[in-house]
Design a protein around this motif. Structure first.
Motif, PDB file in Angstrom:
ATOM      1  N   SER A 141       0.853  -1.182   0.000  1.00 24.43           N
ATOM      2  CA  SER A 141       0.000   0.000   0.000  1.00 24.43           C
ATOM      3  C   SER A 141       0.893   1.236   0.000  1.00 24.43           C
ATOM      4  CB  SER A 141      -0.932   0.020   1.223  1.00 24.43           C
ATOM      5  OG  SER A 141      -0.178   0.071   2.420  1.00 24.43           O
ATOM      6  N   GLY A 142       0.332   2.378  -0.374  1.00 25.72           N
ATOM      7  CA  GLY A 142       1.099   3.611  -0.430  1.00 25.72           C
ATOM      8  C   GLY A 142       0.986   4.271  -1.791  1.00 25.72           C
ATOM      9  N   GLU A 143       1.506   5.476  -1.889  1.00 23.04           N
ATOM     10  CA  GLU A 143       1.359   6.274  -3.102  1.00 23.04           C
ATOM     11  C   GLU A 143       1.968   5.622  -4.345  1.00 23.04           C
ATOM     12  OE1 GLU A 143       2.831  10.173  -2.437  1.00 23.04           O
ATOM     13  OE2 GLU A 143       1.328  10.685  -0.921  1.00 23.04           O
ATOM     14  N   LYS A 144       2.993   4.804  -4.160  1.00 21.51           N
ATOM     15  CA  LYS A 144       3.653   4.185  -5.306  1.00 21.51           C
ATOM     16  C   LYS A 144       2.897   2.965  -5.844  1.00 21.51           C
ATOM     17  CE  LYS A 144       8.302   5.715  -4.002  1.00 21.51           C
ATOM     18  NZ  LYS A 144       9.703   5.292  -3.695  1.00 21.51           N
ATOM     19  N   VAL A 145       1.906   2.508  -5.105  1.00 22.12           N
ATOM     20  CA  VAL A 145       1.138   1.333  -5.521  1.00 22.12           C
ATOM     21  C   VAL A 145       0.101   1.764  -6.564  1.00 22.12           C
ATOM     22  CG1 VAL A 145      -0.423  -0.506  -4.776  1.00 22.12           C
ATOM     23  CG2 VAL A 145       1.480   0.212  -3.302  1.00 22.12           C
ATOM     24  N   VAL A 146       0.106   1.123  -7.711  1.00 18.84           N
ATOM     25  CA  VAL A 146      -0.773   1.528  -8.824  1.00 18.84           C
ATOM     26  C   VAL A 146      -2.125   0.823  -8.796  1.00 18.84           C
ATOM     27  CG1 VAL A 146       1.199   2.066 -10.289  1.00 18.84           C
ATOM     28  CG2 VAL A 146       0.201  -0.241 -10.366  1.00 18.84           C
ATOM     29  N   TRP A 147      -2.322  -0.093  -7.869  1.00 17.95           N
ATOM     30  CA  TRP A 147      -3.525  -0.905  -7.844  1.00 17.95           C
ATOM     31  C   TRP A 147      -4.620  -0.282  -6.979  1.00 17.95           C
ATOM     32  CZ3 TRP A 147      -3.400  -4.877 -11.207  1.00 17.95           C
ATOM     33  CH2 TRP A 147      -2.143  -5.352 -11.602  1.00 17.95           C
ATOM     34  N   THR A 148      -5.850  -0.598  -7.328  1.00 18.90           N
ATOM     35  CA  THR A 148      -7.028  -0.293  -6.511  1.00 18.90           C
ATOM     36  C   THR A 148      -7.659  -1.617  -6.122  1.00 18.90           C
ATOM     37  OG1 THR A 148      -7.478   1.829  -7.587  1.00 18.90           O
ATOM     38  CG2 THR A 148      -9.323   0.771  -6.481  1.00 18.90           C
ATOM     39  N   SER A 149      -7.982  -1.772  -4.847  1.00 17.88           N
ATOM     40  CA  SER A 149      -8.510  -3.058  -4.372  1.00 17.88           C
ATOM     41  C   SER A 149      -9.792  -2.868  -3.572  1.00 17.88           C
ATOM     42  CB  SER A 149      -7.474  -3.761  -3.487  1.00 17.88           C
ATOM     43  OG  SER A 149      -6.291  -4.050  -4.195  1.00 17.88           O
ATOM     44  N   GLY A 150     -10.602  -3.913  -3.559  1.00 20.74           N
ATOM     45  CA  GLY A 150     -11.844  -3.868  -2.793  1.00 20.74           C
ATOM     46  C   GLY A 150     -12.248  -5.235  -2.295  1.00 20.74           C
ATOM     47  N   LEU A 151     -13.153  -5.235  -1.322  1.00 21.60           N
ATOM     48  CA  LEU A 151     -13.676  -6.469  -0.743  1.00 21.60           C
ATOM     49  C   LEU A 151     -15.145  -6.635  -1.099  1.00 21.60           C
ATOM     50  CD1 LEU A 151     -12.163  -6.250   2.866  1.00 21.60           C
ATOM     51  CD2 LEU A 151     -11.445  -7.821   1.061  1.00 21.60           C
ATOM     52  N   ILE A 152     -15.587  -7.881  -1.154  1.00 25.97           N
ATOM     53  CA  ILE A 152     -16.994  -8.212  -1.352  1.00 25.97           C
ATOM     54  C   ILE A 152     -17.382  -9.200  -0.264  1.00 25.97           C
ATOM     55  CG2 ILE A 152     -18.714  -9.243  -2.880  1.00 25.97           C
ATOM     56  CD1 ILE A 152     -17.638  -6.620  -3.940  1.00 25.97           C
TER      57      ILE A 152
END
Length: 332
Positions: A141-152
């Motif tokens: 995690s952090g500003e350098k991380v290009v991913w977006t993640s979510g939970l269901i």
């Protein structure tokens, strides 16, 4: 203990107030909600138009946390599974968690949505399965991380207990509507205590709403405001500001932040007039609303917040956030 203006901790209580104003044109109504983040700061005045959207619009809620990469076993490989938006990726995970075919095949998703930063990975949608949805595995995690993640969370999953001396309120979390808020709740579960968390305000439905939470025609909108209010700020923990994540409307059983938290409330009625002004991050299971109603009937004393009459508990009700070990059969 009441609301002590001289205490810095007590001064951080946000005030959830509603002042109905009757209009003269076309029988329209305008409502003013006053939220005060501290007793020493100027109140924030928000004028809200009459709500026109329907409750069904909330089903479109599908959000994630940017700059976060969740790990876990892949059920769909992103290199072969691409979309144009994180919402589409989220929806693909939801489609594998309908409850019709048993447990959720997908309970988390990871999407790369910035063309320049992602490069050849742009559009990749990784659908994953967590070992523990209340403690998801984080890769980075952090500003350098290009991913977006979510939970269901599927049926019977994502339920936490708000334990009080009057009973345990089982709350279904809504990570697709309020992912940042749910992350904060999951952090509370990790520290295994909630010292300082408590309810301090209690106002019943009075004669303004019926037992189903429906507003009585021609009645005012408060006071009382049909809610119980408290704080989820654990002593010794640091609260990062939670962004507004308005998605569902306030219904009977809704659990929502006041402002950016950690002040929160549980609504005892349907408040369409609040027009999605608050971030709803969970909902109390219907069978547990009798506990919330019980707390609302505890002895109170009058107080005035920003010149509006409110009712505060004579004795605050401590609460503890805890995991629920087994799935709750009645959860959606």
């Amino acid at each position: 203990m009441g609301r002590r203006a001289s205490s810095d901790h007590e001064a951080n209580r946000c005030l959830l107030l509603l002042l109905p104003v009757t209009g003269l044109l076309s029988c329209a109504f305008v409502y003013t909600i006053i939220l005060s983040t501290t007793t020493n700061s100027d109140p924030q005045l928000v004028k809200l138009p009459k709500r026109t959207s329907s409750w069904s619009d909330d089903s479109e809620c599908c959000r994630g946390v940017e700059n976060l990469e969740l790990w876990g076993s892949a059920v769909k490989w992103g290199s072969e599974f691409r979309f144009n938006s994180s919402k589409e990726c989220c929806s693909a995970c939801k489609a594998m968690c309908t409850g019709a075919d048993g447990p959720c095949l997908c309970d988390s998703w990871v999407f790369c949505g910035t063309r320049e930063a992602c490069g050849p990975k742009f559009g990749e949608c990784w659908l994953k399965k967590q070992k523990d949805t209340l403690a998801p595995e984080r890769q980075d995690s952090g500003e350098k991380v290009v991913w977006t993640s979510g939970l269901i969370f599927g049926k019977g999953e994502g339920i936490v207990g708000m334990e009080t001396e009057h009973g345990t309120l089982h709350i279904k979390l809504l990570p697709d509507c309020a992912p940042h808020s749910v992350n904060y709740i999951l952090q509370l579960l990790e520290i295994r205590h909630c010292a300082g968390c408590h309810f301090y305000r209690a106002e019943g439905r009075g004669r303004l709403w019926d037992s189903e939470g429906n507003h009585i025609k021609d009645a005012s909108f408060g006071p009382p405001f049909a809610l119980i209010q408290g704080t989820l700020e654990a002593q010794g923990s640091t609260l990062n500001k939670i962004p507004t994540e308005a998605c569902p409307s306030i219904r009977r059983g809704s659990v929502a932040w006041v402002g950016s938290g950690p002040e929160f409330f549980i609504s005892l009625a349907n408040h369409d007039e609040w027009n999605k002004a608050y971030t709803v991050f969970g909902t109390v299971l219907p069978e547990d609303m009798k506990i919330a109603e019980k707390i609302a009937k505890l002895p109170t004393k009058p107080d005035a917040w920003n010149n509006v009459n409110v009712s505060v508990l004579e004795q605050p009700v401590p609460l503890l956030m805890r995991r629920i070990k087994h799935n709750h059969a009645s959860a959606d």
